[in-house]
Design a protein around this motif. Structure first.
Motif, PDB file in Angstrom:
ATOM      1  N   VAL A  24       0.838  -1.201   0.000  1.00 59.72           N
ATOM      2  CA  VAL A  24       0.000   0.000   0.000  1.00 59.72           C
ATOM      3  C   VAL A  24       0.878   1.257   0.000  1.00 59.72           C
ATOM      4  N   SER A  25       1.991   1.238   0.714  1.00 59.96           N
ATOM      5  CA  SER A  25       2.911   2.377   0.708  1.00 59.96           C
ATOM      6  C   SER A  25       3.432   2.645  -0.696  1.00 59.96           C
TER       7      SER A  25
ATOM      8  N   VAL B 156      -4.586  -6.921  -0.329  1.00 63.18           N
ATOM      9  CA  VAL B 156      -4.304  -6.526   1.052  1.00 63.18           C
ATOM     10  C   VAL B 156      -5.609  -6.530   1.825  1.00 63.18           C
ATOM     11  N   ALA B 157      -5.501  -6.442   3.142  1.00 64.66           N
ATOM     12  CA  ALA B 157      -6.696  -6.338   3.978  1.00 64.66           C
ATOM     13  C   ALA B 157      -7.462  -5.087   3.562  1.00 64.66           C
ATOM     14  N   PRO B 158      -8.783  -5.123   3.596  1.00 63.54           N
ATOM     15  CA  PRO B 158      -9.586  -4.023   3.054  1.00 63.54           C
ATOM     16  C   PRO B 158      -9.427  -2.673   3.763  1.00 63.54           C
ATOM     17  N   TYR B 159      -8.889  -2.653   4.955  1.00 63.46           N
ATOM     18  CA  TYR B 159      -8.771  -1.383   5.679  1.00 63.46           C
ATOM     19  C   TYR B 159      -7.501  -0.615   5.336  1.00 63.46           C
ATOM     20  N   TRP B 160      -6.523  -1.238   4.667  1.00 57.99           N
ATOM     21  CA  TRP B 160      -5.242  -0.571   4.433  1.00 57.99           C
ATOM     22  C   TRP B 160      -5.345   0.608   3.473  1.00 57.99           C
ATOM     23  N   ALA B 161      -6.007   0.445   2.354  1.00 58.18           N
ATOM     24  CA  ALA B 161      -6.068   1.534   1.358  1.00 58.18           C
ATOM     25  C   ALA B 161      -6.745   2.790   1.919  1.00 58.18           C
ATOM     26  N   PRO B 162      -7.923   2.671   2.556  1.00 58.12           N
ATOM     27  CA  PRO B 162      -8.522   3.889   3.123  1.00 58.12           C
ATOM     28  C   PRO B 162      -7.677   4.502   4.242  1.00 58.12           C
ATOM     29  N   LEU B 163      -7.001   3.669   5.006  1.00 62.43           N
ATOM     30  CA  LEU B 163      -6.149   4.162   6.081  1.00 62.43           C
ATOM     31  C   LEU B 163      -5.006   5.002   5.516  1.00 62.43           C
ATOM     32  N   PHE B 164      -4.304   4.461   4.528  1.00 63.44           N
ATOM     33  CA  PHE B 164      -3.192   5.193   3.933  1.00 63.44           C
ATOM     34  C   PHE B 164      -3.673   6.435   3.197  1.00 63.44           C
ATOM     35  N   ALA B 165      -4.773   6.332   2.467  1.00 57.26           N
ATOM     36  CA  ALA B 165      -5.307   7.488   1.740  1.00 57.26           C
ATOM     37  C   ALA B 165      -5.680   8.602   2.719  1.00 57.26           C
ATOM     38  N   GLY B 166      -6.246   8.247   3.865  1.00 58.47           N
ATOM     39  CA  GLY B 166      -6.610   9.232   4.878  1.00 58.47           C
ATOM     40  C   GLY B 166      -5.395   9.922   5.473  1.00 58.47           C
ATOM     41  N   VAL B 167      -4.328   9.159   5.708  1.00 53.39           N
ATOM     42  CA  VAL B 167      -3.105   9.740   6.264  1.00 53.39           C
ATOM     43  C   VAL B 167      -2.486  10.717   5.269  1.00 53.39           C
TER      44      VAL B 167
ATOM     45  N   ALA C  51       0.692   4.034  -2.936  1.00 55.56           N
ATOM     46  CA  ALA C  51       0.435   5.450  -2.663  1.00 55.56           C
ATOM     47  C   ALA C  51       1.505   6.323  -3.296  1.00 55.56           C
ATOM     48  N   ILE C  52       2.759   5.912  -3.198  1.00 60.14           N
ATOM     49  CA  ILE C  52       3.860   6.674  -3.786  1.00 60.14           C
ATOM     50  C   ILE C  52       3.742   6.684  -5.313  1.00 60.14           C
ATOM     51  N   ILE C  53       3.389   5.537  -5.891  1.00 58.59           N
ATOM     52  CA  ILE C  53       3.232   5.451  -7.342  1.00 58.59           C
ATOM     53  C   ILE C  53       2.088   6.342  -7.814  1.00 58.59           C
ATOM     54  N   CYS C  54       0.988   6.342  -7.080  1.00 63.29           N
ATOM     55  CA  CYS C  54      -0.138   7.217  -7.446  1.00 63.29           C
ATOM     56  C   CYS C  54       0.306   8.676  -7.451  1.00 63.29           C
ATOM     57  N   ALA C  55       0.974   9.089  -6.396  1.00 61.81           N
ATOM     58  CA  ALA C  55       1.418  10.482  -6.301  1.00 61.81           C
ATOM     59  C   ALA C  55       2.426  10.808  -7.388  1.00 61.81           C
ATOM     60  N   ASP C  56       3.343   9.892  -7.657  1.00 63.78           N
ATOM     61  CA  ASP C  56       4.359  10.122  -8.668  1.00 63.78           C
ATOM     62  C   ASP C  56       3.739  10.216 -10.061  1.00 63.78           C
ATOM     63  N   GLY C  57       2.659   9.471 -10.283  1.00 65.66           N
ATOM     64  CA  GLY C  57       1.984   9.497 -11.571  1.00 65.66           C
ATOM     65  C   GLY C  57       1.009  10.644 -11.731  1.00 65.66           C
ATOM     66  N   GLY C  58       0.880  11.482 -10.710  1.00 63.73           N
ATOM     67  CA  GLY C  58      -0.018  12.632 -10.789  1.00 63.73           C
ATOM     68  C   GLY C  58      -1.477  12.282 -10.555  1.00 63.73           C
ATOM     69  N   VAL C  59      -1.720  11.113  -9.955  1.00 65.85           N
ATOM     70  CA  VAL C  59      -3.085  10.667  -9.660  1.00 65.85           C
ATOM     71  C   VAL C  59      -3.351  10.930  -8.181  1.00 65.85           C
ATOM     72  N   ASP C  60      -4.573  11.305  -7.849  1.00 64.73           N
ATOM     73  CA  ASP C  60      -4.928  11.511  -6.441  1.00 64.73           C
ATOM     74  C   ASP C  60      -4.712  10.223  -5.657  1.00 64.73           C
TER      75      ASP C  60
END
Length: 124
Positions: free
Chosen positions: A16-17, A46-57, A20-29
Motif C-alpha cells: 500500500v505504501s 491486502v486487507a480491506p482497511y489498508w487503502a482507506p487508512l493510507f489514503a486518509g493519512v 500510494a507513492i506510485i499514485c502520487a508520482d503518476g499525478g493521480v490523487d
C-alpha cells in the motif's frame, strides 16, 4: 536478485505504501479507490482497511510529499521549527531560550593517537 520475504501485515503495508507513492508520482490523487486499483492491477491483495487508512493519512498530511521529506529537509525543519515562535507564536523571541554555540576542540591529527590504519602514528 533476492526476493523480498514480506508476509502478513508487513506485506500489506509495503504494498500500500508503494501504491500510494506510485499514485502520487503518476499525478493521480492518492485515494483508496486508486490505491486498490493499482494493487489489483499488479496482482496484490491486502486487507480491506489498508487503502482507506493510507489514503486518509496522505490527505491529512496535505500530500505524499509532506510525508516524504527531501534529503536536504533535515536542516530546514529545525530552522523552521525554531523560527516559528519568533514569527508570531505565543512566546516572544526575547523569552525564547538561547542555544549555546557548540564548542569545537582543535585536534592535531598528527599529534599522538593512531593513524588511519590503526598504528601508533609515529612507528613507521
Amino acid at each position: 536478485m533476492a526476493e523480498l520475504a514480506y508476509t502478513g501485515a508487513d506485506k500489506d503495508q509495503f504494498a500500500v505504501s508503494l501504491a500510494a507513492i506510485i499514485c502520487a508520482d503518476g499525478g493521480v490523487d492518492v485515494t483508496a479507490e486508486n490505491i486498490n486499483s493499482l494493487l489489483d492491477g499488479t496482482g496484490n491483495s491486502v486487507a480491506p482497511y489498508w487503502a482507506p487508512l493510507f489514503a486518509g493519512v496522505v490527505e491529512k498530511a496535505g500530500g505524499i510529499k509532506e510525508l516524504l521529506p527531501s534529503p536536504a529537509a533535515a536542516g530546514g525543519v529545525a530552522v523552521a521549527v525554531a523560527a516559528a515562535p519568533a514569527a508570531g507564536g505565543d512566546a516572544p523571541a526575547a523569552d525564547a531560550p538561547k542555544a549555546a554555540a557548540p564548542v569545537e576542540e582543535e585536534v592535531d591529527a598528527l599529534e599522538g593517537g593512531m593513524d588511519m590504519f590503526g598504528g601508533g602514528g609515529g612507528d613507521y
